[in-house]
Design a protein around this motif. Structure first.
Motif, PDB file in Angstrom:
ATOM      1  N   HIS A   7      34.817  36.159  15.229  1.00 36.29           N
ATOM      2  CA  HIS A   7      34.296  37.466  15.394  1.00 36.29           C
ATOM      3  C   HIS A   7      35.621  38.510  15.290  1.00 36.29           C
ATOM      4  O   HIS A   7      36.510  38.060  15.638  1.00 36.29           O
ATOM      5  N   TRP A  18      35.566  41.762  16.353  1.00 40.11           N
ATOM      6  CA  TRP A  18      35.258  42.691  17.375  1.00 40.11           C
ATOM      7  C   TRP A  18      36.460  42.043  18.503  1.00 40.11           C
ATOM      8  O   TRP A  18      36.064  40.668  18.951  1.00 40.11           O
ATOM      9  N   GLU A  55      37.175  41.782  21.819  1.00 38.38           N
ATOM     10  CA  GLU A  55      36.482  41.159  22.984  1.00 38.38           C
ATOM     11  C   GLU A  55      35.613  39.950  22.607  1.00 38.38           C
ATOM     12  O   GLU A  55      35.283  39.162  23.523  1.00 38.38           O
ATOM     13  N   ARG A  56      35.336  40.015  21.490  1.00 42.18           N
ATOM     14  CA  ARG A  56      34.264  38.607  21.081  1.00 42.18           C
ATOM     15  C   ARG A  56      35.220  37.693  20.427  1.00 42.18           C
ATOM     16  O   ARG A  56      34.546  36.779  19.855  1.00 42.18           O
ATOM     17  N   LYS A  97      36.349  32.740  22.990  1.00 43.03           N
ATOM     18  CA  LYS A  97      35.218  32.609  24.107  1.00 43.03           C
ATOM     19  C   LYS A  97      36.004  31.528  25.144  1.00 43.03           C
ATOM     20  O   LYS A  97      36.986  30.778  24.773  1.00 43.03           O
ATOM     21  N   ARG A 155      24.132  42.532  17.039  1.00 48.16           N
ATOM     22  CA  ARG A 155      24.316  42.251  18.607  1.00 48.16           C
ATOM     23  C   ARG A 155      24.302  43.777  19.385  1.00 48.16           C
ATOM     24  O   ARG A 155      23.854  43.585  20.456  1.00 48.16           O
TER      25      ARG A 155
END
Lengths: 240, 496
Positions: free
Chosen positions: B379, B381, B383-384, B387, B455
């Motif tokens: 990703h 972005w 923050e994404r 994980k 999302r």
């Protein structure tokens, strides 16, 4: 005139003294990657198996300190192994670490908001021989606690990096070194934009070594000296 | 694949009576019980069966047919007790035995090879039961439904081959599907006497005409619907108990008790090649109060010393007051221990174990959810892009991206800053963060990162990497296009 036999004997005695002073394993270790800092350390070897202390006051300085620690830990983790990173919050961004040669999937992050828990975890982690390095961010570190950490690494041989962010006072602790990392304007070689990271690395205290200040940059996986600067040798303070 | 055996005892009570009273063997025997003012036959022996007497007939009619019929009154509840006793006897053949209405269900999966195959397995059961004097009709199939049908309506000794339910059910009558009487009556009225005559009909039509039970029973017999039965001896839980002659009040005493329980439990776990994942230690105080402490481990473990260390921090939270009289240790979750230990960190399995134990101790001290590793995700972005992963064993699925500059420290949520910048998309000239003014000396960007529309809704972000005059490096972004009177600029991270 000193004969070669005597020289070898003196060297052996010196390393024994170093071991007694808690300087960890010094002899026979490779110095690759730590070359710019070698002058300051006894036997020109970056000390492993000891606790290094870092101090910072500003968030931006803290980020530089994290980058510098990641670079050092990355050198230690080159032959595999595992690293523990103890943080009070979720501030470390793993995607930013591979640049400093530290693979983030080899780090286990532990969030410990309570300082008491954090200290306990640091000590337990430093006792665990299976780890290569332990990085911890904490606010306060007393002399007694630092002494406990030192005793833990003397037995296990794990290298500890304790980063004190915004402490009330810069009290003396039993760590082998004290560093302060200050960001410098980046070097981009005359091109526009932001270049690679540059720091003023202040080694304020080091046992049996000579404290110094360097200006180094991080480029393509190794430390490089910033052009047009001179290394400052700080006056050595002796215990009274 | 499962294999079920159904044991059907057609003359159970009569044969039991014969066992108790051997001289009844040679006479036609019925067992009867009073029902609505008359005696009704419950069970018949083989001789009476041959004369045409069936369970459910009225005793007076039977007597009229055969005056020499011998009658014994049925003991209430005897059939259930008898089946239960037989089920316990069958545990020698498989650990999973369940009691059905007039027979037993055995889960024989993985057991038959010990008796030289399925035929040998069934023959062994039949021979031993017949030696006791019981007639048994037995069938083996992939599903309980088919085994039931074959045992009741097929040959007395019937092995349905694997996946052969459809073929086996074909020639059996509709009653072999365990249907209610009114559904059977309706089927009979329509001339659908055998399963084959309606097995291939569309299910919707069957459901409309005969209700949901017919297609449900058919699915159960064919193995398309799962059927649950309750075994008589449930799999024994991992639990240890320690009673104390005198109430225990000290932490040392509790630790000794816990150590004993852990040693006993770990011995059993290691014999079964299992390891503990989650355990509950319950203490029963003499005034009836029950307290408990729990631990969890990252990897299955059966090392009592390690598990005791995990419990150590929690012992102090127990309040013995007048003392504990009973300690119970339950392993609420266990997992098999992998024998060939693979190294995770390319060092050695020994050190992996040490790290796992250290992380268990940390989790026991700080509580769950504090230990994590980060793995890259594809990703953009920020923050994404990472994980959280299970602490030790997950490997990164993709490589870490290093082609774009990313900060070392990321703020948990972007902080608003005041910025002076040339429109439309020049980098900031100066910005004010928490009251401090930073003059930008160098900058890179913008790097536009779009919100993932599938999302979340929201604006894109234009990221700039800026350096102030002191050399500190920041990651700032402008959220979306310029709109008057809206907060636009945010500080998101610090570069090293």
């Amino acid at each position: 005139m000193v004969t070669p036999d005597k020289k070898a004997l003196i060297k052996q005695l010196q390393s024994q003294i170093n071991a007694m002073q808690g300087l960890g394993k010094l002899s026979g270790e490779s110095t690759d990657g730590f070359a710019p800092f070698a002058d300051a350390f006894p036997e020109r070897t970056f000390p492993k198996g000891v606790v290094h202390e870092f101090i910072s006051h500003e968030p931006a300085h803290a980020a530089s300190t994290h980058g510098f620690i990641a670079a050092l830990a990355g050198k230690l983790l080159k032959e595999g192994g595992l690293c523990l990173w103890i943080v009070p919050d979720q501030s470390i961004f793993a995607t930013g670490l591979p640049v400093f040669g530290l693979p983030p999937d080899r780090i286990v992050f532990i969030r410990a908001p309570k300082p008491k828990d954090a200290l306990w975890i640091i000590e337990e982690a430093l006792k665990c021989e299976a780890l290569t390095a332990v990085i911890a961010q904490i606010k306060e570190l007393g002399f007694t606690e630092s002494r406990r950490l030192q005793l833990a690494v003397e037995r296990s041989g794990v290298t500890g990096f304790v980063h004190r962010f915004q402490p009330f006072s810069e009290n003396a602790v039993a760590c082998t070194t004290r560093w302060r990392i200050v960001p410098l304007p980046s070097q981009s070689g005359g091109l526009p934009g932001v270049g690679h990271s540059c720091w003023e690395v202040q080694l304020l205290k080091v046992k049996n070594g000579r404290p110094r200040v360097w200006q180094v940059g991080w480029e393509a996986g190794c430390f490089v000296a910033v052009p047009n600067h001179t290394t400052i040798v700080l006056p050595q303070r002796h215990a009274v | 694949m499962s294999r079920y055996v159904y044991l059907f005892f057609p003359h159970l009570l009569a044969e039991y009576a014969t066992r108790k009273n051997p001289e009844l063997r040679e006479v036609p025997l019925v067992l009867a019980s009073p029902d609505r003012g008359r005696m009704v036959v419950d069970s018949v022996n083989v001789r009476a069966f041959q004369k045409g007497i069936r369970a459910g007939m009225v005793l007076a009619d039977c007597k009229a047919l055969y005056p020499e019929l011998h009658m014994v009154e049925t003991e209430p509840g005897r059939a259930g007790k008898l089946l239960h006793a037989l089920a316990e006897w069958c545990v020698g053949y498989t650990p999973f035995v369940a009691v059905d209405q007039d027979g037993l269900v055995l889960d024989a999966s993985g057991c038959t090879h010990l008796w030289g195959g399925e035929r040998g397995y069934l023959e062994n059961i039949r021979n031993r039961l017949e030696a006791y004097g019981y007639t048994v009709r037995m069938a083996m199939a992939d599903t309980i439904g088919t085994a039931w049908a074959a045992a009741h309506f097929g040959k007395p000794f019937h092995i349905v081959p694997p996946e052969g339910q459809r073929e086996a059910l074909r020639q059996l009558p509709a009653a072999a599907l365990r249907l209610e009487p009114d559904v059977l009556a309706r089927l009979r009225k329509l001339g659908l006497r055998h399963i084959v005559s309606f097995m291939d009909m569309p299910r919707q039509a069957l459901r409309r005409r005969f209700g949901p039970s017919l297609s449900f029973r058919l699915d159960q017999a064919l193995g398309q619907e799962v059927e649950w039965v309750v075994p008589i001896a449930p799999v024994e839980p991992y639990q240890e108990r320690l009673c104390c002659a005198e109430p225990i009040t000290t932490a040392t005493g509790i630790a000794i008790a816990l150590n004993r329980l852990l040693e006993a439990l770990c011995l059993r776990l290691s014999q079964e090649a299992m390891g503990l994942r989650h355990a509950v230690f319950k203490t029963f105080r003499i005034d009836g109060n029950i307290q408990q402490i729990e631990i969890g481990t990252g990897q299955p473990s059966c090392d009592p010393a390690h598990l005791l260390r995990l419990f150590e921090h929690r012992i102090a939270t127990l309040e013995p007051d007048l003392g504990f009289e009973l300690f119970v240790l339950e392993a609420s979750r266990v997992a098999p221990i992998a024998h060939e230990q693979s190294t995770i960190w390319a060092v050695s399995s020994q050190s992996d174990k040490k790290v796992a134990e250290l992380l268990d101790r940390v989790t026991a001290k700080t509580g769950a959810g504090k230990v994590s590793r980060y793995l890259p995700v594809e990703h953009h972005w920020p923050e994404r892009s990472i994980k959280e992963a299970a602490p030790l064993w997950e490997k990164p699925a993709t490589a870490w991206r290093t082609n774009q500059p990313r900060p070392v420290a990321l703020l948990p949520s972007p902080e608003s800053i005041e910025v002076t910048a040339v429109l439309p998309d020049n980098p900031p000239m100066l910005f004010r963060h928490k009251g401090k003014l930073h003059t930008v000396a160098k900058s890179d960007g913008p790097e536009r990162i779009e919100q993932e529309w599938w999302r979340a809704d929201g604006n894109y972000r234009d990221y700039y990497c800026v350096e102030d005059e002191e050399g500190a490096r920041y990651w700032v972004f402008r959220s979306g296009p310029y709109v008057k009177g809206q907060l636009q600029w945010f500080l998101h991270g610090f570069f090293a």
